[in-house]
Write a protein that holds these residues in place. Structure first.
Motif, PDB file in Angstrom:
ATOM      1  N   GLY A 202       0.723  -1.193  -0.096  1.00 43.00           N
ATOM      2  CA  GLY A 202      -0.167   0.266   0.057  1.00 43.00           C
ATOM      3  C   GLY A 202       0.821   1.375  -0.089  1.00 43.00           C
ATOM      4  O   GLY A 202       0.268   2.479   0.213  1.00 43.00           O
TER       5      GLY A 202
ATOM      6  N   GLN B  12       2.359  -5.317  -2.968  1.00 44.85           N
ATOM      7  CA  GLN B  12       1.024  -5.394  -3.196  1.00 44.85           C
ATOM      8  C   GLN B  12       0.289  -4.146  -2.916  1.00 44.85           C
ATOM      9  O   GLN B  12       0.583  -3.138  -1.916  1.00 44.85           O
ATOM     10  N   TYR B  13      -0.696  -3.686  -3.780  1.00 42.01           N
ATOM     11  CA  TYR B  13      -1.649  -2.438  -3.773  1.00 42.01           C
ATOM     12  C   TYR B  13      -0.911  -1.157  -3.610  1.00 42.01           C
ATOM     13  O   TYR B  13      -1.274  -0.194  -3.270  1.00 42.01           O
TER      14      TYR B  13
ATOM     15  N   ASN C 238       0.979   2.266  -5.186  1.00 38.41           N
ATOM     16  CA  ASN C 238       0.643   3.360  -6.164  1.00 38.41           C
ATOM     17  C   ASN C 238       1.692   3.925  -6.681  1.00 38.41           C
ATOM     18  O   ASN C 238       2.540   4.683  -6.076  1.00 38.41           O
TER      19      ASN C 238
ATOM     20  N   TYR D 179      -2.157  -6.336  -7.773  1.00 34.71           N
ATOM     21  CA  TYR D 179      -3.265  -5.263  -7.492  1.00 34.71           C
ATOM     22  C   TYR D 179      -2.464  -4.005  -7.245  1.00 34.71           C
ATOM     23  O   TYR D 179      -3.213  -2.982  -6.797  1.00 34.71           O
ATOM     24  N   ALA D 180      -1.170  -3.955  -7.757  1.00 38.98           N
ATOM     25  CA  ALA D 180      -0.611  -2.420  -7.721  1.00 38.98           C
ATOM     26  C   ALA D 180      -1.250  -1.448  -8.745  1.00 38.98           C
ATOM     27  O   ALA D 180      -1.796  -2.046  -9.849  1.00 38.98           O
ATOM     28  N   THR D 181      -1.051  -0.495  -8.773  1.00 40.70           N
ATOM     29  CA  THR D 181      -1.252   0.737  -9.990  1.00 40.70           C
ATOM     30  C   THR D 181      -0.237   1.344 -10.286  1.00 40.70           C
ATOM     31  O   THR D 181       0.465   1.972  -9.662  1.00 40.70           O
TER      32      THR D 181
ATOM     33  N   THR E 216      -2.371  -6.048 -11.998  1.00 33.86           N
ATOM     34  CA  THR E 216      -1.742  -4.780 -11.696  1.00 33.86           C
ATOM     35  C   THR E 216      -2.452  -4.219 -12.842  1.00 33.86           C
ATOM     36  O   THR E 216      -2.635  -4.448 -14.075  1.00 33.86           O
TER      37      THR E 216
END
Length: 214
Positions: free
Chosen positions: A104, A123-124, A126, A144-146, A165
């Motif tokens: 995160g 994970q997650y 940004n 699930y990263a951006t 992703t």
């Protein structure tokens, strides 16, 4: 691709009172350099606008911390937990993250050059609108990263998990995904132009076109 690695002295000053050092550096407007931070547990510390040079963070818990616009050069993060920390608009050059927990984290609009990410969990995370240049990413989890609207230059990938992703509006030309997991990758057809994938991965990506491969 050749990445410049951190330039760190062999004998660093061991420092345990990081909050006091931060306060002193902010008051005197000086860089924090040539330090070894180890076994620290701190939450929500404000490192924004500060400069770190030639230092090592080892086995530190620095969760929910603020590194906005921080200037970080020649650093090594070893076995650290930086989850949910904010690196927005930060500058990182010649830094390494090894066996780190980065769930995160926010690198929105950050500039990342000559970085090594290995055996770490992103994970997650940004990375939207960030600039990534000369990065080596190995054995990491970016699920699930951006990574949207990014500029990617000279990235080397080895066994990276990109499940679900998002690479929205990020051109992937020349990026080699053949050793990576890309199930559920969220990306536009245009951005995939020139990306390097295996035959199996190509069949999976064909689903983005609505094709059924038999």
């Amino acid at each position: 691709m050749k990445r410049s690695k951190p330039n760190i002295l062999p004998d660093l000053e061991f420092t345990r009172d990081l909050p006091s050092l931060v306060a002193w550096a902010r008051e005197e407007e000086i860089d924090m350099e040539d330090k070894h931070f180890k076994d620290l547990t701190l939450t929500s510390i404000d490192f924004s606008y500060l400069s770190f040079r030639g230092s090592v963070f080892e086995n530190c818990e620095l969760t929910d911390c603020h590194f906005e616009k921080a200037d970080c050069r020649d650093l090594r993060f070893q076995s650290c937990n930086l989850s949910n920390s904010d690196f927005t608009d930060g500058y990182f050059n010649r830094c390494e993250f090894v066996f780190c927990k980065m769930i995160g984290v926010d690198f929105h609009q950050a500039q990342l050059e000559n970085l090594g990410f290995s055996s770490s969990n992103f994970q997650y995370a940004n990375f939207s609108k960030a600039k990534l240049k000369a990065l080596e990413i190995s054995q990491c989890d970016f699920s699930y990263a951006t990574v949207s609207e990014c500029k990617l230059t000279q990235l080397k990938l080895d066994s990276v998990n990109f499940e679900a992703t998002s690479f929205f509006k990020t051109p992937l030309k020349g990026l080699d995904f053949t050793t990576c997991q890309i199930d559920g990758l969220r990306v536009s057809i245009e951005a995939l132009n020139g990306a390097v994938v295996s035959a199996y991965q190509a069949a999976e990506l064909a689903k983005l076109l609505g094709l059924i491969v038999r």
